[in-house]
Every structure is written in C-alpha cells, then in structure tokens.
Scaffold this motif. Structure first.
Motif, mmCIF file in Angstrom:
data_model
loop_
_atom_site.group_PDB
_atom_site.id
_atom_site.type_symbol
_atom_site.label_atom_id
_atom_site.label_comp_id
_atom_site.label_asym_id
_atom_site.label_seq_id
_atom_site.Cartn_x
_atom_site.Cartn_y
_atom_site.Cartn_z
ATOM 1 N N MET A 123 0.732 4.170 -2.582
ATOM 2 C CA MET A 123 0.403 5.512 -2.113
ATOM 3 C C MET A 123 1.426 6.535 -2.587
ATOM 4 O O MET A 123 1.077 7.594 -3.121
ATOM 5 N N CYS B 30 -5.041 2.984 -3.890
ATOM 6 C CA CYS B 30 -4.647 2.367 -2.622
ATOM 7 C C CYS B 30 -5.769 1.638 -1.887
ATOM 8 O O CYS B 30 -5.496 0.912 -0.925
ATOM 9 N N ARG C 62 0.840 -1.203 0.000
ATOM 10 C CA ARG C 62 0.000 0.000 0.000
ATOM 11 C C ARG C 62 0.875 1.254 0.000
ATOM 12 O O ARG C 62 0.564 2.242 -0.663
#
Length: 303
Positions: free
Chosen positions: A183, A226, A179
């Motif tokens: 991101m 995300c 993630r």
C-alpha cells in the motif's frame, strides 16, 4: 587602500525547512476515513461474507441495521488511523530523508523503497488495531452466534487481549504487514511520483487540481496492487478461535472454492472506497501543511 568588506549572507538561506508535525498524516487520514467509512465497511463485508455485490451489501446493511449501521465500527477505524496511518506518513518522511541525501527530489525507486520501509513499520505497529477494525466492521454481517459484539474500540481491544491473549495482537501480521508494504509503496510513492511528473511536464501548477489528479492515479495503483493481500488479511483476521489460519491455507481453500479471481473480490468497492479516501487524505494533508506554513509565517511556535 580600503579593505574589501565581505558581503553579508542571509542567515536563514541554508537552514533546512522545519519538518511538519508527525501527526498530520494521522489527522488527515482520520478525517478522510470518517467520510468514506460506509464504503470501507462494505468492502470488508464483501470480502468476509456471501454478499454478491456492493449495492446489495449496502442495502442489506441499511435494511438490517438502519442508516446508522453504515458507520458500525467507526471508533475502530479512527483508532486504526491514529496508529497505523500516523506511523506510515511519519515513517515515510523519515525514510525519504534517509534513502536520499542528494539534491533534488528522490527518484521513483527511492520513493518506492521509502514507502516500503514505512509500510513495514506501520504494518507491524498497526496490526492489532487493524484486526480490531476489521472485526467491528464485519461483525453484523455474520450470524449472531459468530459475532464479537464489541461496544467500541477500547472495550474491543481489552476483550480481544483478555479473551485471546497478547498473541491476538499478531493475528494476520504477515499478510497485514505485506499489504501495508504494498500500500505505501504504491500509494505514497506513486502520489509523489505523479505529482513530480505533472509539475515537471508543466501540465499542472501546484495546487488542489494537481493534488487531485496525483491522488487519483495513486488510488488506482494502490487498489490493484493491494487487493490480493487485503482479501487474505481480512479472511484471516475475522476467523474465530485462538488458532490462526495461515496465508497458504486461506489461499488454497479460497482457490478451491472460488477460483483465482477471489484475490480481487471486492475490488470495485475497494477502489470506490480507496479512491475518495486517497483523494481526501492528500487534499486534506496538503491543506493542513499549508495551514502549518501560514501559522509559522505568522510567528507561531507551537507547530
């Protein structure tokens, strides 16, 4: 015949600009996260509980814990920002300089590569504090017997380590690092890209309006990219016991009970939270950088 006297060269003409302090990103993120904490809290509780909507979850929090309940786990959030966020901004600036040595701004793919590198580094370093933050935010939405009841981030980190061992520091490491890569690839790189394109097209001048528009685009891109990893990460990190659920176990179980749209559960509060957070982070960061420039031009040497 007199010899030709060479023209003098400005001694500072080719000296590269001094880098900004590495902690500026962490400071900007901490300020922004303090303001938007209630929305982040609601996003985590939607992802890990049976709450059906953002408004319902907000009302439930206020009803059960009062207005102060909207800031449950704030110390965990601040600890996370001064580890994870500080690392990602510092690593992004370093990675951009490493992947692009030529003149001019780096192309989009190099920005994305730099963001991915920064995200991987920050995701690994920040995982223990991400776990702590998520637990503190989700705690009061759980039945009493399933709560962790950490008093603050330092006591919580001590308890997490003493009760579950050092292995608790890597809980959810895979989805959290993934993630984090997504991101930073989508948020940091897209902010730089939007900013560069708007300046290149001469649609906006460099200033708060440009920073606002660029961060608006970056926040929307980052939320969508995300969301799946964010949901899986939150569900792994809030699971009880020393054993960890694998990402595939969580995906299979969630698909069976909720269908594929579980990956975007909490998208609206995530966007609602990430959008102002993204805008605030970059607006604050740009102003902090401007402040450093003013300080240096006035002769300051400490920054």
């Amino acid at each position: 015949m007199s010899a030709h006297k060479p023209t003098s060269v400005e001694p500072t003409a080719n000296i590269p600009k001094k880098p900004y302090p590495f902690w500026l990103g962490g400071a900007a993120a901490s300020i922004a996260a303090s303001i938007t904490h209630p929305l982040d809290l609601t996003k985590v509780r939607l992802q890990t509980s049976g709450d059906k909507g953002m408004i319902q979850s907000l009302r439930k929090t206020v009803h059960n814990n009062g207005a102060r309940g909207l800031f449950d786990g704030l110390t965990g959030t601040l600890l996370r920002q001064m580890t994870y966020s500080m690392t990602r901004f510092a690593a992004y600036d370093w990675a951009k300089a490493e992947v692009h040595k030529g003149p001019g701004p780096p192309p989009a793919y190099k920005m994305a590569l730099a963001g991915s590198i920064a995200g991987g580094i920050a995701g690994i370093i920040g995982t223990p504090f991400e776990t702590l933050m998520v637990r503190m935010q989700a705690d009061k939405a759980k039945p009493f017997e399933q709560r962790y009841n950490y008093r603050n981030s330092l006591q919580g980190f001590y308890r997490m380590t003493s009760e579950e061992g050092v292995s608790s520091w890597t809980r959810g490491l895979g989805p959290n690092a993934f993630r984090s890569i997504l991101m930073n690839m989508s948020q940091l790189a897209s902010y730089d890209w939007f900013k560069h394109e708007l300046l290149q097209a001469k649609l906006l001048e460099d200033g708060p309006v440009l920073h606002f528009v660029a961060s608006l685009g970056a926040g929307t891109v980052a939320t969508t990219v995300c969301s799946p990893a964010d949901v899986i990460k939150s569900r792994i990190m809030t699971a009880h016991g020393k054993g960890t659920s694998s990402s595939m176990d969580v995906v299979k179980r969630s698909l069976a009970t909720e269908g594929p749209m579980f990956m975007f559960k909490g998208w609206v509060p995530a966007w609602t939270r990430l959008q102002p957070t993204t805008i605030l982070i970059f607006l604050i960061l740009e102003q902090l950088k401007k402040g450093v420039d003013v300080y240096r031009e006035a002769g300051g040497q400490m920054l």
